[in-house]
Write a protein that holds these residues in place. Structure first.
Motif, PDB file in Angstrom:
ATOM      1  N   UNK A   1       2.599  32.478 -48.635  1.00 10.50           N
ATOM      2  CA  UNK A   1       1.181  32.764 -48.850  1.00 10.50           C
ATOM      3  C   UNK A   1       0.861  34.223 -49.129  1.00 10.50           C
ATOM      4  N   UNK A   2       1.858  35.111 -48.977  1.00 10.30           N
ATOM      5  CA  UNK A   2       1.582  36.524 -49.258  1.00 10.30           C
ATOM      6  C   UNK A   2       1.707  36.810 -50.752  1.00 10.30           C
ATOM      7  N   UNK A   3       0.813  37.657 -51.232  1.00 12.47           N
ATOM      8  CA  UNK A   3       0.845  38.076 -52.639  1.00 12.47           C
ATOM      9  C   UNK A   3       1.444  39.484 -52.700  1.00 12.47           C
ATOM     10  N   UNK A   4       2.577  39.592 -53.359  1.00 10.91           N
ATOM     11  CA  UNK A   4       3.263  40.886 -53.438  1.00 10.91           C
ATOM     12  C   UNK A   4       3.154  41.455 -54.845  1.00 10.91           C
ATOM     13  N   UNK A   5       2.858  42.738 -54.919  1.00 13.93           N
ATOM     14  CA  UNK A   5       2.791  43.416 -56.205  1.00 13.93           C
ATOM     15  C   UNK A   5       4.065  44.209 -56.458  1.00 13.93           C
ATOM     16  N   UNK A   6       4.515  44.175 -57.702  1.00 12.51           N
ATOM     17  CA  UNK A   6       5.698  44.951 -58.080  1.00 12.51           C
ATOM     18  C   UNK A   6       5.226  46.054 -59.030  1.00 12.51           C
ATOM     19  N   UNK A   7       5.148  47.282 -58.534  1.00 13.70           N
ATOM     20  CA  UNK A   7       4.636  48.364 -59.387  1.00 13.70           C
ATOM     21  C   UNK A   7       5.666  48.741 -60.454  1.00 13.70           C
ATOM     22  N   UNK A   8       5.322  48.517 -61.702  1.00 16.66           N
ATOM     23  CA  UNK A   8       6.329  48.662 -62.770  1.00 16.66           C
ATOM     24  C   UNK A   8       6.822  50.094 -62.897  1.00 16.66           C
TER      25      UNK A   8
ATOM     26  N   UNK B   1      19.576  45.754 -56.554  1.00 15.87           N
ATOM     27  CA  UNK B   1      19.453  45.366 -55.139  1.00 15.87           C
ATOM     28  C   UNK B   1      17.993  45.091 -54.786  1.00 15.87           C
ATOM     29  N   UNK B   2      17.094  45.921 -55.283  1.00 18.19           N
ATOM     30  CA  UNK B   2      15.671  45.739 -54.973  1.00 18.19           C
ATOM     31  C   UNK B   2      15.139  44.478 -55.667  1.00 18.19           C
ATOM     32  N   UNK B   3      15.586  44.243 -56.905  1.00 19.85           N
ATOM     33  CA  UNK B   3      15.160  43.012 -57.584  1.00 19.85           C
ATOM     34  C   UNK B   3      15.659  41.770 -56.835  1.00 19.85           C
ATOM     35  N   UNK B   4      16.893  41.845 -56.344  1.00 17.62           N
ATOM     36  CA  UNK B   4      17.430  40.724 -55.558  1.00 17.62           C
ATOM     37  C   UNK B   4      16.614  40.526 -54.282  1.00 17.62           C
ATOM     38  N   UNK B   5      16.199  41.632 -53.666  1.00 16.18           N
ATOM     39  CA  UNK B   5      15.396  41.548 -52.443  1.00 16.18           C
ATOM     40  C   UNK B   5      14.050  40.883 -52.733  1.00 16.18           C
ATOM     41  N   UNK B   6      13.469  41.204 -53.867  1.00 16.49           N
ATOM     42  CA  UNK B   6      12.185  40.596 -54.246  1.00 16.49           C
ATOM     43  C   UNK B   6      12.377  39.087 -54.461  1.00 16.49           C
ATOM     44  N   UNK B   7      13.510  38.710 -55.024  1.00 18.12           N
ATOM     45  CA  UNK B   7      13.840  37.277 -55.171  1.00 18.12           C
ATOM     46  C   UNK B   7      13.906  36.577 -53.819  1.00 18.12           C
ATOM     47  N   UNK B   8      14.503  37.263 -52.853  1.00 18.74           N
ATOM     48  CA  UNK B   8      14.597  36.694 -51.499  1.00 18.74           C
ATOM     49  C   UNK B   8      13.191  36.427 -50.961  1.00 18.74           C
ATOM     50  N   UNK B   9      12.298  37.377 -51.159  1.00 15.23           N
ATOM     51  CA  UNK B   9      10.921  37.210 -50.672  1.00 15.23           C
ATOM     52  C   UNK B   9      10.204  36.077 -51.402  1.00 15.23           C
ATOM     53  N   UNK B  10      10.509  35.943 -52.693  1.00 18.69           N
ATOM     54  CA  UNK B  10       9.929  34.838 -53.472  1.00 18.69           C
ATOM     55  C   UNK B  10      10.411  33.493 -52.929  1.00 18.69           C
ATOM     56  N   UNK B  11      11.711  33.418 -52.688  1.00 23.96           N
ATOM     57  CA  UNK B  11      12.262  32.168 -52.155  1.00 23.96           C
ATOM     58  C   UNK B  11      11.697  31.867 -50.769  1.00 23.96           C
ATOM     59  N   UNK B  12      11.325  32.932 -50.043  1.00 24.06           N
ATOM     60  CA  UNK B  12      10.752  32.732 -48.706  1.00 24.06           C
ATOM     61  C   UNK B  12       9.269  32.361 -48.779  1.00 24.06           C
ATOM     62  N   UNK B  13       8.721  32.269 -50.006  1.00 26.95           N
ATOM     63  CA  UNK B  13       7.363  31.749 -50.127  1.00 26.95           C
ATOM     64  C   UNK B  13       6.314  32.723 -50.622  1.00 26.95           C
ATOM     65  N   UNK B  14       6.701  33.981 -50.869  1.00 29.38           N
ATOM     66  CA  UNK B  14       5.718  34.937 -51.390  1.00 29.38           C
ATOM     67  C   UNK B  14       5.515  34.709 -52.881  1.00 29.38           C
ATOM     68  N   UNK B  15       4.333  35.024 -53.371  1.00 30.19           N
ATOM     69  CA  UNK B  15       4.136  35.054 -54.819  1.00 30.19           C
ATOM     70  C   UNK B  15       4.168  36.520 -55.250  1.00 30.19           C
ATOM     71  N   UNK B  16       4.620  36.757 -56.455  1.00 28.40           N
ATOM     72  CA  UNK B  16       4.709  38.140 -56.927  1.00 28.40           C
ATOM     73  C   UNK B  16       3.991  38.295 -58.257  1.00 28.40           C
ATOM     74  N   UNK B  17       3.523  39.469 -58.498  1.00 28.05           N
ATOM     75  CA  UNK B  17       2.958  39.801 -59.803  1.00 28.05           C
ATOM     76  C   UNK B  17       3.215  41.266 -60.088  1.00 28.05           C
ATOM     77  N   UNK B  18       3.357  41.573 -61.374  1.00 28.39           N
ATOM     78  CA  UNK B  18       3.537  42.967 -61.749  1.00 28.39           C
ATOM     79  C   UNK B  18       2.193  43.688 -61.635  1.00 28.39           C
ATOM     80  N   UNK B  19       2.214  44.887 -61.078  1.00 30.95           N
ATOM     81  CA  UNK B  19       1.003  45.706 -61.043  1.00 30.95           C
ATOM     82  C   UNK B  19       1.344  47.082 -61.612  1.00 30.95           C
ATOM     83  N   UNK B  20       0.306  47.858 -61.877  1.00 27.64           N
ATOM     84  CA  UNK B  20       0.538  49.192 -62.426  1.00 27.64           C
ATOM     85  C   UNK B  20      -0.125  50.242 -61.543  1.00 27.64           C
ATOM     86  N   UNK B  21       0.644  51.298 -61.250  1.00 23.49           N
ATOM     87  CA  UNK B  21       0.101  52.480 -60.564  1.00 23.49           C
ATOM     88  C   UNK B  21       0.286  53.624 -61.566  1.00 23.49           C
ATOM     89  N   UNK B  22      -0.638  53.722 -62.536  1.00 26.19           N
ATOM     90  CA  UNK B  22      -0.376  54.564 -63.709  1.00 26.19           C
ATOM     91  C   UNK B  22      -0.168  56.053 -63.430  1.00 26.19           C
TER      92      UNK B  22
END
Lengths: 489, 95
Positions: free
Chosen positions: A258-265, A279-300
């Motif tokens: 149920x958590x929404x995670x942002x990935x700052x490009x 390694x960080x991309x793999x970690x984000x995959x782990x969080x996705x598999x654990x039920x988080x949703x992810x979306x790309x965000x920008x911190x310009x």
């Protein structure tokens, strides 16, 4: 399992339940320090007899049936910019080489009240200015995973001590990444709380709008436990926030669902080591598999973070460090002629290169004729950086990204190039500029031997979500349980 | 921004920081290089942005106007490099 390798919360329960005495824990910690610290040089000052006396007092109070504190019997290391009554507090600087505070920092009082065993004061970059712990007047600390490399900085002494099991947990301070970056490079957990969450009373000031004290531990639960012990408003620090301290353990096991995670490009751009990125991309995959949703965000404005930080932080530092004048405490140069020469000579002799450089840089940025072009400009960019985070947190609950673009680098590799050293903070400084909380947790080993850190950033005063995401990741992996083998000197 | 030795001397004097001739030369090159990097801020249009001095803005903090205990003078003097009785001793200020 070696007692010192137990998580702090288990060790505490063992001491509280009288399965092991605090005395025995303190002795083991001191023995391990004696054996391994000649190699790592994590500590500047030890509280040998005092820690044993504290342990005996704790054992006696538990035997009397008094309720043990939440950190009872946990050996802890304190960065040497935290004032400790009667114990030398140097900031790893010649100018404070003989400074013995007459009071405890609020966090130190709180740790004592929680029953922690304070075993010693740890090495750091002088006045917390640096990213490698090489800028110490007392020599560098070495990375326990590879003693030819730096532990990161500026809280490198505490992180090396915790990684090598010389202490179970510790405190550092984070002005531009000084808890998270060394935690990443040493394979431990480092939490930078929201600005104002923890009292800074008794923390020797570097940059007062950026500094924040936080825990360094070997797992996420212990970080929550330590934060719980030190958080809260303090009448002695007017910048400590009058907000309620939540129960940081309550949602710790709530998982990622149920958590929404942002990935700052911007945090995956040029300059990042490919092994860190994967390694960080793999970690984000782990969080996705654990039920988080992810979306790309920008911190310009991320790319402007270092430039703005290296105006704001030195400006504040140049003002804060004006107090070292040889009058009230610290070093005073001998054989000078008159007051002005005493000031100038004391400061020339007392400050190391990086600290002097930042005083120069900050004094310049605040000086007449340059104030608007540098200091004011940097503060406007700081506003934009904060706006970036506010916008991102409109659609996500937390951000996930690397902590450091590279694993631990070689001793001396960046020591002669200040700008290269500053760029080590590229993924950490923006969080301080915005005053937000963040954590670094272990998420891999580059080349099978150098730790990589996953950074999780949160909304102001939402350490609970940051800790929850970190714990959700930690549950699925065992990177946090890998420990370095340290040979004796 | 070109940093020259005169500017280094001026800033060092403001900072009450003594310099050796080597320090002066080093600062000319280091500050020039660091400021060249910092000047990337000038590529950004921040005309409408309100300067952010501190993460939590516009907040004042008061305490009750009541007498509180302060540390004893001996504590304040405990780390003094030089003192006379209950005073910090410094080199002569007025010739």
């Amino acid at each position: 399992m070696e007692m010192l390798d137990l998580p702090a919360h288990e060790l505490r329960d063992a001491v509280a339940g009288r399965r092991v005495s605090a005395r025995e824990v303190a002795e083991r910690s001191l023995v391990r320090i004696e054996r391994l610290d000649p190699r790592l040089k994590a500590f500047l000052t030890l509280r040998k007899d005092a820690a044993l006396r504290d342990a005996d007092a704790l054992d006696a109070s538990i035997a009397r049936g008094e309720p043990p504190g939440p950190l009872a019997g946990v050996p802890m290391a304190l960065k040497d910019n935290l004032c400790t009554r009667g114990v030398r507090t140097t900031c790893a600087s010649r100018i404070l080489g003989n400074f013995v505070p007459t009071y405890d920092a609020t966090v130190v009082e709180k740790l004592r009240a929680a029953g922690a065993l304070l075993v010693g004061k740890t090495n750091m970059d002088e006045f917390a200015m640096g990213s490698s712990t090489e800028n110490s007047a007392f020599g560098p600390t070495l990375n326990p995973w590879d003693v030819t490399r730096v532990p990161g900085g500026s809280s490198g002494g505490t992180t090396a001590a915790v990684a090598a099991g010389l202490a179970t947990a510790g405190l550092g301070s984070d002005t531009g990444g000084s808890i998270r970056q060394p935690a990443s490079l040493c394979g431990v957990v480092g939490l930078k709380p929201t600005y104002g969450r923890v009292s800074r009373f008794g923390l020797v000031a570097f940059a007062s709008s950026l500094d924040q004290i936080g825990p360094i531990t070997r797992n996420v639960r212990d970080a929550a436990l330590c934060l719980q012990a030190i958080a809260g408003p303090d009448p002695r620090d007017s910048t400590s926030a009058s907000v309620e301290t939540p129960d940081f353990l309550r949602d710790l096991e709530a998982g990622a669902k149920g958590l929404r995670l942002g990935i700052p490009k911007e945090y995956f751009g040029a300059g990042i080591d490919p092994e860190v990125a994967s390694a960080v991309e793999a970690a984000i995959d782990v969080l996705r598999r654990a039920g988080a949703t992810t979306q790309e965000v920008s911190l310009p404005h991320t790319d402007y973070g270092i430039a703005a930080y290296y105006v704001v932080a030195p400006a504040e530092a140049s003002s804060n460090l004006a107090r070292y004048d040889g009058v009230r405490y610290g070093l005073r140069a001998a054989d000078t002629r008159g007051l002005l020469s005493m000031y100038e000579e004391t400061r020339r002799q007392g400050f190391g290169r990086e600290v002097s450089r930042r005083i120069m840089l900050g004094t310049f940025a605040l000086s007449s004729g340059y104030y608007d072009a540098y200091y004011q400009k940097a503060l406007k960019v700081r506003r934009r950086i904060k706006d970036d985070f506010d916008a991102a947190f409109g659609s996500v609950d937390a951000l996930v990204c690397p902590t450091s673009p590279v694993p631990a680098f070689k001793l001396g590799e960046k020591a002669d190039d200040p700008l290269q050293m500053y760029l080590a903070d590229v993924f950490t400084v923006c969080l301080n500029m915005a005053g937000l909380p963040g954590i670094s947790v272990p998420c891999g080993l580059a080349g099978g031997k150098l730790p990589i850190g996953l950074q999780i950033l949160g909304r102001a005063f939402d350490e609970s979500t940051v800790l929850r995401v970190a714990r959700a990741y930690e549950r699925e992996t065992d990177w946090h349980s890998r420990r370095p083998e340290v040979a004796e000197a | 921004m070109k940093v020259d030795p005169a500017l280094v001397d001026h800033v060092a004097r403001l900072a009450r920081l003594g310099l050796t001739p080597d320090d002066r030369l080093r600062y000319v090159s280091e500050l020039t290089r660091i400021l060249a990097y910092v000047e990337k801020l000038n590529t950004l249009d921040v005309a409408g942005a309100e300067p952010l001095v501190h993460p939590f803005e516009g907040r004042n903090v008061f305490r009750p106007d009541a007498v509180q205990a302060s540390p004893p003078p001996e504590d304040g003097l405990a780390n003094a490099p030089d003192r006379i009785e209950k005073f910090f001793k410094v080199p002569k200020v007025i010739e």
